[in-house]
Design an enzyme around this catalytic site. Structure first.
Site, PDB file in Angstrom:
ATOM      1  N   GLN A  49      46.053  57.598  41.179  1.00  0.00           N
ATOM      2  CA  GLN A  49      46.999  56.705  40.515  1.00  0.00           C
ATOM      3  C   GLN A  49      48.395  57.350  40.462  1.00  0.00           C
ATOM      4  O   GLN A  49      48.566  58.419  39.888  1.00  0.00           O
ATOM      5  CB  GLN A  49      46.516  56.404  39.088  1.00  0.00           C
ATOM      6  N   ARG A  51      51.010  56.162  38.936  1.00  0.00           N
ATOM      7  CA  ARG A  51      51.702  55.840  37.693  1.00  0.00           C
ATOM      8  C   ARG A  51      51.389  56.903  36.639  1.00  0.00           C
ATOM      9  O   ARG A  51      50.242  57.182  36.335  1.00  0.00           O
ATOM     10  CB  ARG A  51      51.256  54.451  37.208  1.00  0.00           C
ATOM     11  N   SER A  65      47.600  36.701  29.012  1.00  0.00           N
ATOM     12  CA  SER A  65      47.299  35.930  30.217  1.00  0.00           C
ATOM     13  C   SER A  65      45.811  36.040  30.565  1.00  0.00           C
ATOM     14  O   SER A  65      45.176  35.057  30.963  1.00  0.00           O
ATOM     15  CB  SER A  65      48.149  36.437  31.389  1.00  0.00           C
ATOM     16  N   GLY A  70      41.694  34.508  32.336  1.00  0.00           N
ATOM     17  CA  GLY A  70      40.822  35.473  32.985  1.00  0.00           C
ATOM     18  C   GLY A  70      41.597  36.300  34.000  1.00  0.00           C
ATOM     19  O   GLY A  70      42.822  36.202  34.109  1.00  0.00           O
ATOM     20  N   LEU A  72      42.673  36.723  37.572  1.00  0.00           N
ATOM     21  CA  LEU A  72      42.751  35.853  38.748  1.00  0.00           C
ATOM     22  C   LEU A  72      42.602  36.645  40.057  1.00  0.00           C
ATOM     23  O   LEU A  72      42.055  36.130  41.028  1.00  0.00           O
ATOM     24  CB  LEU A  72      44.081  35.102  38.747  1.00  0.00           C
ATOM     25  N   GLN A  73      43.124  37.868  40.090  1.00  0.00           N
ATOM     26  CA  GLN A  73      43.035  38.676  41.317  1.00  0.00           C
ATOM     27  C   GLN A  73      42.034  39.804  41.097  1.00  0.00           C
ATOM     28  O   GLN A  73      42.204  40.627  40.193  1.00  0.00           O
ATOM     29  CB  GLN A  73      44.403  39.263  41.666  1.00  0.00           C
ATOM     30  N   GLU A  92      44.527  48.855  37.987  1.00  0.00           N
ATOM     31  CA  GLU A  92      44.198  49.519  36.727  1.00  0.00           C
ATOM     32  C   GLU A  92      44.806  48.791  35.523  1.00  0.00           C
ATOM     33  O   GLU A  92      44.194  48.733  34.452  1.00  0.00           O
ATOM     34  CB  GLU A  92      44.662  50.979  36.738  1.00  0.00           C
ATOM     35  N   ASN A 126      51.209  50.066  44.131  1.00  0.00           N
ATOM     36  CA  ASN A 126      52.061  50.268  42.964  1.00  0.00           C
ATOM     37  C   ASN A 126      53.541  50.179  43.328  1.00  0.00           C
ATOM     38  O   ASN A 126      54.341  49.638  42.559  1.00  0.00           O
ATOM     39  CB  ASN A 126      51.756  51.629  42.324  1.00  0.00           C
ATOM     40  N   ARG A 129      54.815  46.653  43.477  1.00  0.00           N
ATOM     41  CA  ARG A 129      54.978  45.943  42.207  1.00  0.00           C
ATOM     42  C   ARG A 129      56.329  46.196  41.565  1.00  0.00           C
ATOM     43  O   ARG A 129      56.741  45.471  40.671  1.00  0.00           O
ATOM     44  CB  ARG A 129      53.852  46.329  41.236  1.00  0.00           C
TER      45      ARG A 129
END
Length: 315
Positions: A49, A51, A65, A70, A72-73, A92, A126, A129
């Site tokens: 990771q 981050r 959300s 739920g 979604l991805q 994560e 990451n 995003r």
């Protein structure tokens, strides 16, 4: 096409570009063998990771959300060291939000990946995003280049970034740890940090920037003054009221700008002119007699005493 689908397609192009695949798409991962739901406790964070810290406020927003819609991805995982243990490769934040939303199971996609592939996907996912800190982003670029031999140009094409952006971001890693910590905490922006690069003591200047709350433009100006040295930053001495009044009176009398500079017991008086006619007029005023026409050299101004009165006894 929804915003989520667009995001996934953009990420897919980035991953396929890095892996050298043609026509790859991240959505294809939804169709691989092993797509299912597993208990949240079966998942664990990845050691790859990139981050360093998670935005708690951002995760809280994601929790709402998840409760409403739920996940979604699906979360991309690989098999860990037991049949009921999976390592998260991408997703994560969704897993953390699912725990806070008190979900019992989460959708996952199980994929066989080597350590190298797992690290590469985690980094790219990451970076795509765009919510990493500048230091996390810089470290991600560095690892992709050092550990996977990706060039700045190749990363730029895969991630939709310019080569100069990647180069300038990686340079942030050369800053002292204390300055990078300010970046991680959000007290400095990437723009602030880039301005500090190349200074002998960026830490001291960073502390001044934070303490004074300077914006990026103000920081750049401060850095320029710092690099110019003490002579450029030293303010000229203030003139006393009598000197200012005398300057004003002389300027009004001559019609030109006059400045007086004091040096010890003496000083200098400067009269600024824009044309040779103005200079002739000043000389005339100072000598109080008409001046004979003269020829001026284009590269220098003649320095001569004002002519005295002609002798009346000489013809």
């Amino acid at each position: 096409m929804s915003a989520e689908e667009v995001k996934r397609r953009q990420l897919g192009r980035g991953l396929s570009a890095l892996f050298g695949e043609e026509g790859g798409d991240y959505a294809d991962l939804d169709r691989v063998r092993g797509s299912k739901s597993v208990p949240v406790e079966f998942l664990r964070p990845s050691r790859f990771q990139p981050r360093h810290r998670f935005d708690e406020e951002g995760i809280k927003g994601l929790v709402e959300s998840v409760r409403e819609n739920g996940i979604l991805q699906p979360i991309l995982v690989r098999q860990a060291d037991s049949p009921h243990s999976f390592e998260i490769i991408a997703g994560e934040r969704r897993w953390r939000a699912a725990q806070l939303a008190k979900l019992h199971e989460v959708p996952v996609i199980i994929k066989e990946l080597s350590d190298g592939d797992a690290l590469e996907i985690a980094l790219v996912e990451n970076l795509q995003r765009q919510d990493l800190t500048p230091v996390e982003e810089a470290d991600g670029y560095r690892r992709l280049m050092e550990e996977f031999s990706h060039t700045q140009e190749k990363l730029g094409r895969a991630l939709g970034k310019s080569r100069s952006h990647i180069a300038n971001t990686v340079r942030l890693l050369s800053l002292p740890e204390s300055v990078k910590e300010m970046l991680e905490e959000g007290r400095l922006s990437a723009g602030h940090a880039r301005a500090l690069l190349g200074l002998e003591d960026p830490e001291a200047l960073a502390q001044r920037v934070v303490a004074r709350g300077l914006n990026v433009r103000q920081t750049e100006a401060l850095v320029r003054r710092e690099k110019a040295g003490p002579a450029a930053t030293k303010a000229p001495p203030r003139k006393d009221a009598d000197t200012l009044v005398l300057e004003s009176e002389l300027s009004n009398a001559l019609g030109l700008k006059v400045t007086i500079s004091r040096r010890g017991a003496g000083g200098a008086l400067t009269i600024r002119y824009r044309t040779l006619e103005q200079l002739d007029d000043v000389l005339h005023r100072l000598s109080q007699v008409p001046l004979a026409p003269r020829t001026w050299q284009p590269t220098a101004v003649e320095s001569e005493s004002a002519p005295g009165p002609e002798s009346s006894g000489t013809r």
